[in-house]
Design an enzyme around this catalytic site. Sequence first.
Site, PDB file in Angstrom:
ATOM      1  N   GLY A 350       6.764  -7.162 -44.446  1.00  0.00           N
ATOM      2  CA  GLY A 350       6.186  -7.556 -45.718  1.00  0.00           C
ATOM      3  C   GLY A 350       5.998  -6.399 -46.663  1.00  0.00           C
ATOM      4  O   GLY A 350       6.015  -6.555 -47.881  1.00  0.00           O
ATOM      5  N   GLY A 352       7.996  -3.653 -46.899  1.00  0.00           N
ATOM      6  CA  GLY A 352       9.260  -3.161 -47.416  1.00  0.00           C
ATOM      7  C   GLY A 352      10.181  -2.785 -46.272  1.00  0.00           C
ATOM      8  O   GLY A 352      10.259  -3.492 -45.273  1.00  0.00           O
ATOM      9  N   ASP A 465      -6.062   0.054 -37.389  1.00  0.00           N
ATOM     10  CA  ASP A 465      -4.896  -0.667 -36.878  1.00  0.00           C
ATOM     11  C   ASP A 465      -4.232   0.124 -35.752  1.00  0.00           C
ATOM     12  O   ASP A 465      -3.010   0.271 -35.715  1.00  0.00           O
ATOM     13  CB  ASP A 465      -3.894  -0.938 -38.008  1.00  0.00           C
ATOM     14  CG  ASP A 465      -2.872  -2.009 -37.624  1.00  0.00           C
ATOM     15  OD1 ASP A 465      -3.179  -2.831 -36.731  1.00  0.00           O
ATOM     16  OD2 ASP A 465      -1.775  -2.024 -38.196  1.00  0.00           O
TER      17      ASP A 465
END
Length: 658
Positions: A350, A352, A465
């Site tokens: 999403g 790139g 993350d």
Amino acid sequence: MAPFNMFVTLLGAVYILSSGYLRLTTEDTDTPRPLRHDCPNTTTFNPNTPYQSNLDDVFSKLTSNAARGTDFIYFSASAGSENSTGNSSDYVYGIYLCRGDISSTMCHDCVLASITDARQECPTEKEVIIWEELCMLRYSNQSFQSTVSVSPSFILNNIMDATDKNKLKQEVEKTMNEFASEAANGAKKFMVQEASISGSEKIYSLVQCTQDLSSQDCTTCLRNANSILASSYSEKRGGRVLFPSCNARYELYRFYDVQQQTALVPKGKSKMSTLTIVEIVIAVSTVSLALLVTTCFVLRRKRESHKYNTIHGRNGESEITTVESLQFDLETIETATNKFSEDYKLGEGGFGEVYRGILPNGQEIAVKRLSKSSNQGTEEFKTEVVLVAKLQHRNLVRLLGFCLEGGEKMLVYEFVPNKSLDYLLFDPAKQGELDWSKRRNIIGGIARGILYLHEDSRLKVIHRDLKASNILLDADMHPKISDFGMARMFGIDQTEGNTNRIVGTYGYIAPEYAMEGLYSIKSDVFSFGVMLLEILNGRKNSGFHLTKFAPSLLTYAWNLWNEGKGLELMDPLLKDSCEANEFMRYVHIGLLCVQEDAYNRPTMSFVVHMLKSETISLSQPERPAFSVGRITHHHEQEIAPAHSFSDNGLTISTFVPR
């Protein structure tokens, strides 16, 4: 000047005669032996090998820096070829630490002496620590940066007894601890102090840490040393404790150079001495000179402002100012990637696309190209540039530059050849490449990288993350944390934040973040714990419900632990390379990190300490977070199967603004 030099020489002679320390020397009394040395022969090397060559390289770097006129007190260096042998055991990591009150000439001489002593005392050992009177030398084939080490330790005491032992014991305990934190927060991690005991008698103290430690770790190390001095050796007229990461000393005479050091804290002085006046004059002159230099520098920067490009954040403030050399022009990037050829594409999502590239000098790069249709692309780009450009650590992926041209927004990273951790860890055909030694080093490297983000970087950084696909592996399987688009920067005193938009990856998100939007450094600790258990078991936490064992890996590990069957968690491929006790200790640490209550989870500094030391007793873990539920606001974009694992392992995510 000559009388003053004569006085210093005489003072040094008096010090040697009055210190009361017993020093072992060789038959030649002009060549004293080091204070202490430690070099266990558990790991050795042969002469004329790559390790010997790398060790000589490290010695050269250390001695060169010691001769500098500024910033010479502490220095670290490493050497090793990533492509020649492919064997990390040939790497050499080395540091020296000179006492903070000596000159660069004295530091250089001491480092040279310590290298000579190391070659004599520990000619073939890979793990070496040499303590000289004025410096310490340490090197190893294992990285020890940013890690508290209190073993081996040596205690030396003055052979002369104190007159008033009880009074001295009280003063040692008081004065040594009250300025440990202040020293730990200083740039040099060094401080000396004098305090009156009774009448004209004074106690003189010195504390110092290696400058790679965080303030918290330095304080902890110094207080451990001080407690030893206060409890065991304060009945003597002097004593010192030598740890690899810090040292502490007290005497009833001034043993440091008040003119060289800059952190003297006198106590109970009613009159200003001649030396104090000299210190003030020097300090004022130094500050004046610094202001003059700074003014000239600012004026020059204004004249040369056209050479810089600035990305502005909220309210127009400057978030990053980058010199022209960090910018890549679009033509260079297009040439490196063959105009973004499909053959060079490594992955997409999403955010790139990611491309492999080769610069004109032959250097391989990974280019992260922001999608022009992404609504949040600019914010994510600014976030990563601001963060990653400021972060420099061997366990973080290195940002080489960026491109803002022709409507493009691109980040240029170092190329990491061994892909991502999940590429090897979760593929049955490739798991065999990760024996216990490699997995243990990967776990330690990830922990040190997170510790740097939380405590040792300029600002406290919460990654948010952390997962196996965001851990890249270099040519020697050293881990590098990547993908900082979801990260958040905090001030030094800020400990947590909250958000209504939850980002991250299912299976790694801490329960308090998933349920309440609360994130902190303990959120990253939880994610690290999940990764640790995955590395031990060889299977993903998310998707573990598809197995017959338990709804999640955390549940499975917890059940086995309570049943006394923790060894059943071991990846079968590790049985021939991993000792049972060490494996169970790592399981224990993993369960401590994934406890449901964030308060009970350890900090990363303590995690690193637990991983390094087998003597630390571990607390009993509480119930882990078995399930955090599905994340409705989850923004992670999975990479298409054809590009699931790229050569550089960069994950492509959508990001939220700060």
